[in-house]
Design an enzyme around this catalytic site. Structure first.
Site, PDB file in Angstrom:
ATOM      1  N   LEU A   1       0.798  -1.044  -0.087  1.00  0.00           N
ATOM      2  CA  LEU A   1       0.268   0.088  -0.052  1.00  0.00           C
ATOM      3  C   LEU A   1       0.746   1.310   0.089  1.00  0.00           C
ATOM      4  CD1 LEU A   1      -2.703  -1.396   2.709  1.00  0.00           C
ATOM      5  CD2 LEU A   1      -3.089  -0.867   0.123  1.00  0.00           C
TER       6      LEU A   1
ATOM      7  N   ARG B   1      -0.772  16.339  12.060  1.00  0.00           N
ATOM      8  CA  ARG B   1      -1.400  16.282  13.260  1.00  0.00           C
ATOM      9  C   ARG B   1      -2.805  16.759  13.402  1.00  0.00           C
ATOM     10  NH1 ARG B   1       3.810  19.974  14.760  1.00  0.00           N
ATOM     11  NH2 ARG B   1       4.609  18.553  13.157  1.00  0.00           N
TER      12      ARG B   1
ATOM     13  N   LYS C   1       6.548  21.137  -0.466  1.00  0.00           N
ATOM     14  CA  LYS C   1       7.854  20.536  -0.156  1.00  0.00           C
ATOM     15  C   LYS C   1       8.770  20.849  -1.545  1.00  0.00           C
ATOM     16  CE  LYS C   1       6.237  16.834   2.700  1.00  0.00           C
ATOM     17  NZ  LYS C   1       6.982  16.986   3.926  1.00  0.00           N
TER      18      LYS C   1
ATOM     19  N   LYS D   1      -2.426   7.743  10.549  1.00  0.00           N
ATOM     20  CA  LYS D   1      -2.414   9.046   9.455  1.00  0.00           C
ATOM     21  C   LYS D   1      -2.327   8.453   8.128  1.00  0.00           C
ATOM     22  CE  LYS D   1       0.931  12.457   7.759  1.00  0.00           C
ATOM     23  NZ  LYS D   1       2.276  13.228   7.914  1.00  0.00           N
TER      24      LYS D   1
HETATM   25  N1  BES Z   1       4.972  13.659   6.025  1.00  0.00           N
HETATM   26  C1  BES Z   1       5.732  14.781   6.744  1.00  0.00           C
HETATM   27  C2  BES Z   1       6.793  14.081   7.684  1.00  0.00           C
HETATM   28  C3  BES Z   1       7.674  13.258   6.870  1.00  0.00           C
HETATM   29  C4  BES Z   1       9.115  13.593   6.384  1.00  0.00           C
HETATM   30  C5  BES Z   1       7.601  11.619   6.737  1.00  0.00           C
HETATM   31  C6  BES Z   1       9.837  12.688   5.899  1.00  0.00           C
HETATM   32  C7  BES Z   1       8.485  10.828   6.103  1.00  0.00           C
HETATM   33  C8  BES Z   1       9.659  11.308   5.736  1.00  0.00           C
HETATM   34  C9  BES Z   1       4.991  15.651   7.424  1.00  0.00           C
HETATM   35  O1  BES Z   1       3.780  15.917   7.108  1.00  0.00           O
HETATM   36  C10 BES Z   1       5.720  17.056   7.564  1.00  0.00           C
HETATM   37  O2  BES Z   1       6.010  17.429   6.521  1.00  0.00           O
HETATM   38  N2  BES Z   1       6.150  17.588   8.631  1.00  0.00           N
HETATM   39  C11 BES Z   1       6.939  18.694   8.785  1.00  0.00           C
HETATM   40  C12 BES Z   1       6.538  19.377   9.955  1.00  0.00           C
HETATM   41  C13 BES Z   1       7.134  20.562   9.878  1.00  0.00           C
HETATM   42  C14 BES Z   1       6.646  21.555   8.908  1.00  0.00           C
HETATM   43  C15 BES Z   1       6.986  21.259  11.494  1.00  0.00           C
HETATM   44  C16 BES Z   1       8.374  18.218   8.619  1.00  0.00           C
HETATM   45  O3  BES Z   1       8.711  17.240   9.181  1.00  0.00           O
HETATM   46  O4  BES Z   1       9.039  18.891   8.036  1.00  0.00           O
HETATM   47 ZN    ZN Z   2       2.672  14.240   6.028  1.00  0.00          ZN
HETATM   48 ZN    ZN Z   3       3.464  17.316   5.492  1.00  0.00          ZN
END
Ligand code: BES
Ligand code: ZN
Ligand code: ZN
Length: 540
Positions: free
Chosen positions: A220, A385, A311, A299
């Site tokens: 998945l 979150r 990103k 999630k």
């Molecule tokens: N899904 C990402 C986190 C992630 C990053 C998972 C790399 C797996 C591999 C999450 O939604 C995210 O982007 N988090 C941010 C939070 C930040 C903006 C406070 C992060 O980790 O940069």
């Molecule tokens: Zn994410």
């Molecule tokens: Zn994210």
């Protein structure tokens, strides 16, 4: 509908390599062929070496120069070929190191190819520095290497030495052979691992079920985001659970999510053209249907572009696995059902995409979660979150024994621990002990992380709302501020948040998993549920 959005021509079960039977039949790229079919027939079908492969374990000597020691299956086979295997091993090079393989052809007509695999020291057990059972890990790694060797030779059937722990051997075989090549025209040969001998067949079967569970999560997570949309995810899980009469699956649409006032989840979903789904699974394996359940929450962001806080494009494709929390908890429930575990489990997965659009959350927007708390969305990439806030509130409706959520939540978790272990943030030492002890057995480790008030202050100090969705010192302790944020939506006294971002994918760190999405820590969740089903404490 644009062509890339079209579903694959062949559907569900046909597409799932982990779903294909690992029983008596042997599958190849061509027609199914019984493992016991005569060699002539196999050769006529063009299976290079013909016949079956055999994987046998060998321990390293206690002292470096002493003779290596076969497992009992290895010994028996060596006797069958009049000591030839031992002779050949002695002359063909240095002693076999842990995880290394050596192949011998033509020793026995039933097994034209025999792979001997190094198991390391015979007395390996729980290593309390490494926090895992080294004996089991060695077996998983060795057997995986042996089975892949057989696969490279295009031999469709392999019998595997239980190596003293048939569950670990089955896990190594089934995990080690798994590869996602659903969308390629040229596929790798599907190899069917089977237990060599008849002892320990129950443990072998248990290992197959555990590993197939993890492979479902890998499948998945690896699949492209245009194949696994929220609704497709839910349908795949529903299809896997269809045959169990004690499982109910509810695929809740957007209108249901709105009725349940999940404003934080909806605020993320509204940026995408794909409608969100709230997947709710009830597995009723307990003695009474009203026994307090274990509640899993995952999630389920089927693609995380970051939203307006976009990103960088390099590596963004990996965010198709941002539903890893949902994939692992749902796969753990499918596995629990297959094992018929005697407890009730509820699975909750908020599923949506996080996309930038004219309807998407904007930095500074304020949204309202199910429990009435307001959240300032300071970074739209901290979306996980927001989904979990609402799902955790909803999880409190079930008088749960424990609430355990899993989420690829923060890049900071990967920075902290890498892929060595899942980070566990929990308010319950009872829960921690069960997760920790489960992970020692599975080798898919956990490490306890803090839930200090220190971090809570960094998310509650917010200009416009009760909470900000990022910590005020932005990057510092990012995994901990995310956990502190989730804690604001929890009143249950046994809750654990598993940040699985670091273990989401595998390069070559776990030797029995190929490169790709890892499906971790599905087996630890299953083992944890199995342990909970034996624990009468806190049954409420
Ligand atoms: N899904 C990402 C986190 C992630 C990053 C998972 C790399 C797996 C591999 C999450 O939604 C995210 O982007 N988090 C941010 C939070 C930040 C903006 C406070 C992060 O980790 O940069
Ligand atoms: Zn994410
Ligand atoms: Zn994210």
């Amino acid at each position: 509908m644009r062509s890339w959005a079209r579903p694959p021509a062949r559907r569900a079960a046909m597409l799932l390599p982990w779903a294909r039977g690992l029983g008596a039949r042997c599958l190849s790229r061509q027609l199914p062929l019984a493992c016991g079919a005569p060699l002539r027939e196999r050769a006529a079908r063009g299976h290079g070496a013909g016949g079956k492969g055999l994987v046998l374990g060998i321990y390293s000597s206690e002292k470096d120069e002493g003779p290596a020691q076969f497992t009992s299956a290895g010994d028996a086979f060596d006797r069958l070929v009049s000591g030839k295997l031992r002779e050949l091993l002695a002359v063909c090079g240095p002693p076999l190191k842990k995880g290394k393989t050596r192949i011998f052809h033509g020793l026995h007509q039933d097994f034209p190819s025999v792979v001997v695999v190094g198991l390391g020291k015979k007395n390996a057990g729980v290593n309390d520095q490494e926090n895992w059972d080294e004996g089991k890990e060695n077996i998983r790694a060795a057997v995986a290497a042996g089975c892949r060797h057989i696969q490279d030779l295009e031999i469709p059937c392999v019998e595997v030495d239980p190596c003293g722990d048939a569950q670990a051997a089955a896990e190594g075989s089934v995990l080690g052979l798994h590869e996602y090549n659903e969308l390629k025209q040229k596929k790798k040969l599907v190899v069917t691992p089977q237990l060599h001998g008849s002892a320990e067949s129950e443990a072998w079967q248990k290992g197959v079920i555990y590993a197939e569970g993890q492979n479902l999560a890998r499948y998945l997570m690896e699949a492209p985001a245009n194949y696994i949309t929220p609704i497709k995810f839910a349908e795949q899980i529903e299809q896997k659970l269809r045959s169990f009469s004690n499982v109910k699956v509810h695929i809740r649409p957007e209108s249901w999510i709105a009725t349940h006032q999940m404003g934080a989840f909806l605020s993320v979903a509204k940026g995408s053209a794909e409608p969100p789904i709230f997947l709710e699974i009830h597995y009723l394996g307990g003695a009474n249907t009203n026994d307090s359940p274990l509640v899993f929450v995952g999630k389920g962001v089927t693609f995380d572009s970051g939203g307006i806080s976009l990103k960088p494009s390099s590596g963004m494709d990996a965010m198709r696995a941002d539903m890893g929390g949902a994939a692992t908890i749902c796969s753990a429930i499918v596995t629990a059902a297959a094992l018929n575990l005697p407890l009730n489990i509820i699975g909750l997965a908020p599923l949506c995409e996080n996309m930038p659009s004219g309807k998407a959350n904007k930095p500074g927007d304020v949204v309202r979660a199910k429990n009435g708390k307001t959240i300032q969305v300071d970074n739209t990439d901290a979306e996980g979150r927001l989904l979990l806030a609402d799902a955790l509130c909803y999880a409190h409706n079930f008088n749960a024994r424990a609430i355990v959520n899993a989420a690829t939540l923060t890049g900071a978790m990967d920075v902290a621990l890498g892929s060595a272990a899942t980070g566990v943030f929990t308010n319950s030492s009872w829960l921690w002990t069960h997760l920790y002890e489960a992970s020692i057995l599975t080798g898919d480790r956990v490490w306890r992380m803090p839930l200090f008030e220190h971090y809570t202050k960094q998310v509650t100090d917010c200009p416009l709302a009760d909470l900000s969705n990022i910590g005020k010192y932005s990057r510092a302790g990012g995994a901990c501020t995310a956990a502190a944020f989730l804690k604001e939506f929890v009143t249950a006294s046994h809750w654990a948040h598993l940040d699985i971002a670091g273990v989401m994918s595998n390069k070559d760190e776990v030797p029995y998993l190929r490169k790709g999405m890892a499906g971790r820590p599905t087996r630890t969740l299953v083992e944890f549920a199995a342990r909970l089903s034996q624990d009468s404490h806190n049954t409420k």
